[in-house]
Design an enzyme around this catalytic site. Structure first.
Site, PDB file in Angstrom:
ATOM      1  N   ASP A 100      47.780  43.396  46.905  1.00 51.38           N
ATOM      2  CA  ASP A 100      47.303  44.406  45.945  1.00 51.38           C
ATOM      3  C   ASP A 100      46.099  45.113  46.568  1.00 51.38           C
ATOM      4  O   ASP A 100      45.468  44.596  47.503  1.00 51.38           O
ATOM      5  CB  ASP A 100      46.893  43.758  44.619  1.00 51.38           C
ATOM      6  N   SER A 101      45.771  46.273  46.011  1.00 47.75           N
ATOM      7  CA  SER A 101      44.579  46.986  46.461  1.00 47.75           C
ATOM      8  C   SER A 101      43.322  46.147  46.212  1.00 47.75           C
ATOM      9  O   SER A 101      42.319  46.314  46.885  1.00 47.75           O
ATOM     10  CB  SER A 101      44.465  48.308  45.708  1.00 47.75           C
ATOM     11  N   CYS A 145      51.424  45.699  43.386  1.00 50.65           N
ATOM     12  CA  CYS A 145      50.589  46.858  43.071  1.00 50.65           C
ATOM     13  C   CYS A 145      51.540  48.024  42.847  1.00 50.65           C
ATOM     14  O   CYS A 145      52.351  48.346  43.725  1.00 50.65           O
ATOM     15  CB  CYS A 145      49.669  47.145  44.264  1.00 50.65           C
ATOM     16  N   GLU A 200      37.481  46.587  37.025  1.00 59.60           N
ATOM     17  CA  GLU A 200      36.855  46.079  38.248  1.00 59.60           C
ATOM     18  C   GLU A 200      35.347  45.856  38.056  1.00 59.60           C
ATOM     19  O   GLU A 200      34.737  45.080  38.771  1.00 59.60           O
ATOM     20  CB  GLU A 200      37.116  47.033  39.422  1.00 59.60           C
ATOM     21  N   CYS A 243      50.458  49.002  35.823  1.00 59.82           N
ATOM     22  CA  CYS A 243      49.387  48.773  36.798  1.00 59.82           C
ATOM     23  C   CYS A 243      49.010  47.316  36.631  1.00 59.82           C
ATOM     24  O   CYS A 243      48.812  46.845  35.503  1.00 59.82           O
ATOM     25  CB  CYS A 243      48.186  49.666  36.512  1.00 59.82           C
ATOM     26  N   HIS A 256      46.441  45.728  37.127  1.00 58.41           N
ATOM     27  CA  HIS A 256      45.113  45.444  36.571  1.00 58.41           C
ATOM     28  C   HIS A 256      45.140  45.370  35.036  1.00 58.41           C
ATOM     29  O   HIS A 256      44.339  44.657  34.427  1.00 58.41           O
ATOM     30  CB  HIS A 256      44.130  46.553  36.935  1.00 58.41           C
TER      31      HIS A 256
HETATM   32  N1  DGL Z   1      46.680  47.348  40.668  1.00 56.88           N
HETATM   33  C1  DGL Z   1      47.086  48.635  41.151  1.00 56.88           C
HETATM   34  C2  DGL Z   1      48.417  49.040  40.537  1.00 56.88           C
HETATM   35  O1  DGL Z   1      49.176  48.221  40.057  1.00 56.88           O
HETATM   36  C3  DGL Z   1      46.116  49.770  40.946  1.00 56.88           C
HETATM   37  C4  DGL Z   1      44.696  49.574  41.269  1.00 56.88           C
HETATM   38  C5  DGL Z   1      44.110  50.666  42.107  1.00 56.88           C
HETATM   39  O2  DGL Z   1      43.962  51.820  41.660  1.00 56.88           O
HETATM   40  O3  DGL Z   1      43.802  50.343  43.238  1.00 56.88           O
HETATM   41  O4  DGL Z   1      48.735  50.210  40.558  1.00 56.88           O
END
Ligand code: DGL
Length: 273
Positions: free
Chosen positions: A9-10, A72, A157, A191, A193
């Site tokens: 993931d990012s 991600c 975050e 997403c 997150h």
């Molecule tokens: N967790 C990432 C996703 O599922 C997004 C987070 C980011 O913007 O880096 O898209």
């Protein structure tokens, strides 16, 4: 050679997927990488996300992984197809990279009675049109409405997702989604997150709208994949161990990551080069 399944993931979001993989497929080893030094990916260009994600995939291959999950949506939307079609055939024809958009699209339509489905994701995921494209294959009867929520990842975050400050931006994007169609009865948190804010998001949704998260879907899809691909499964080590790496500060990763993963973690730093 056997090696762990790579989970990328990012930053921290993929930990919400890994948590479910550990729950449903505890026998496997996992190697998690968060590219925290370069997160967030959600507002970056196609080329940048592709370039960053490819570097991460190459890092996993160097660690011996035969299977990498892009946990991600942004990376899945902007890099997966290129990696699968352009890079893998020359880079590592025997290895596999999978994403989270296809498994989610395979099942999402089944939840909706009105056939009006809402997608909440990063700007990158929404602009890529990946969900409308994939859902048209698996749920052609569904009309897809998308809303980018660029403020949610920064709120999460920075640990502000449960506070009253988050209410404004949760309501804003949900209002914008439902302004597109009042008939939406199913909403996907597209997403990785967003599950951290699921309770708050649900509280702003109209009653009886089903909120869908991806962890369970991805875990079930991976289980089926491994069963159908014994040639990949046999390369995945099975000692029930998980290692965590970040491209940024491991101490911060341990603190924040614990919130996403739901239990204490120990992380190490790595450079991708
Ligand atoms: N967790 C990432 C996703 O599922 C997004 C987070 C980011 O913007 O880096 O898209």
């Amino acid at each position: 050679m056997q090696a762990p399944i790579g989970v990328f993931d990012s930053g921290y979001g993929g930990l919400t997927i890994l948590k479910e993989l550990k729950q449903q497929l505890p026998q496997y080893d996992y190697l998690y990488l968060g590219d925290n030094a370069r997160a967030p990916y959600g507002t970056r260009s196609f080329d940048t996300v592709y370039h960053y994600t490819l570097e991460a995939v190459e890092w996993f291959f160097k660690q011996g992984c035969s299977l990498v999950i892009l946990a991600c949506n942004t990376a899945s939307a902007k890099a997966l197809r290129n990696i699968q079609q352009l890079d893998l055939p020359t880079l590592a024809p025997d290895k596999r990279v999978l994403g989270v958009i296809r498994p989610s699209s395979e099942i999402l339509g089944q939840f909706s009675f009105s056939h009006h489905v809402g997608i909440l994701g990063t700007t990158g995921t929404v602009q890529s049109q990946s969900y409308p494209i994939e859902l048209s294959k698996f749920a052609p009867e569904a009309t897809v409405f998308q809303q980018a929520c660029p403020m949610w990842v920064p709120l999460i975050e920075n640990g502000q997702h449960e506070g009253p400050g988050a209410d404004y931006f949760v309501k804003l994007y949900i209002d914008q989604l439902f302004a597109q169609s009042a008939q939406i009865d199913t909403v996907l948190l597209a997403c990785t997150h967003y599950p951290l804010m699921a309770k708050k998001i649900q509280s702003f949704l109209p009653e009886n709208v089903k909120l869908v998260t991806q962890g369970d879907i991805v875990a079930k899809s991976l289980a089926a994949y491994l069963q159908n691909h014994p040639e990949i499964d046999q390369n995945c080590s099975k000692n029930g161990q998980i290692q965590f790496y970040t491209t940024d500060n491991p101490t911060s990763f341990e603190e924040q990551g614990t919130v996403f993963f739901g239990q204490k973690i120990a992380a190490k730093h790595t450079d991708l080069a």
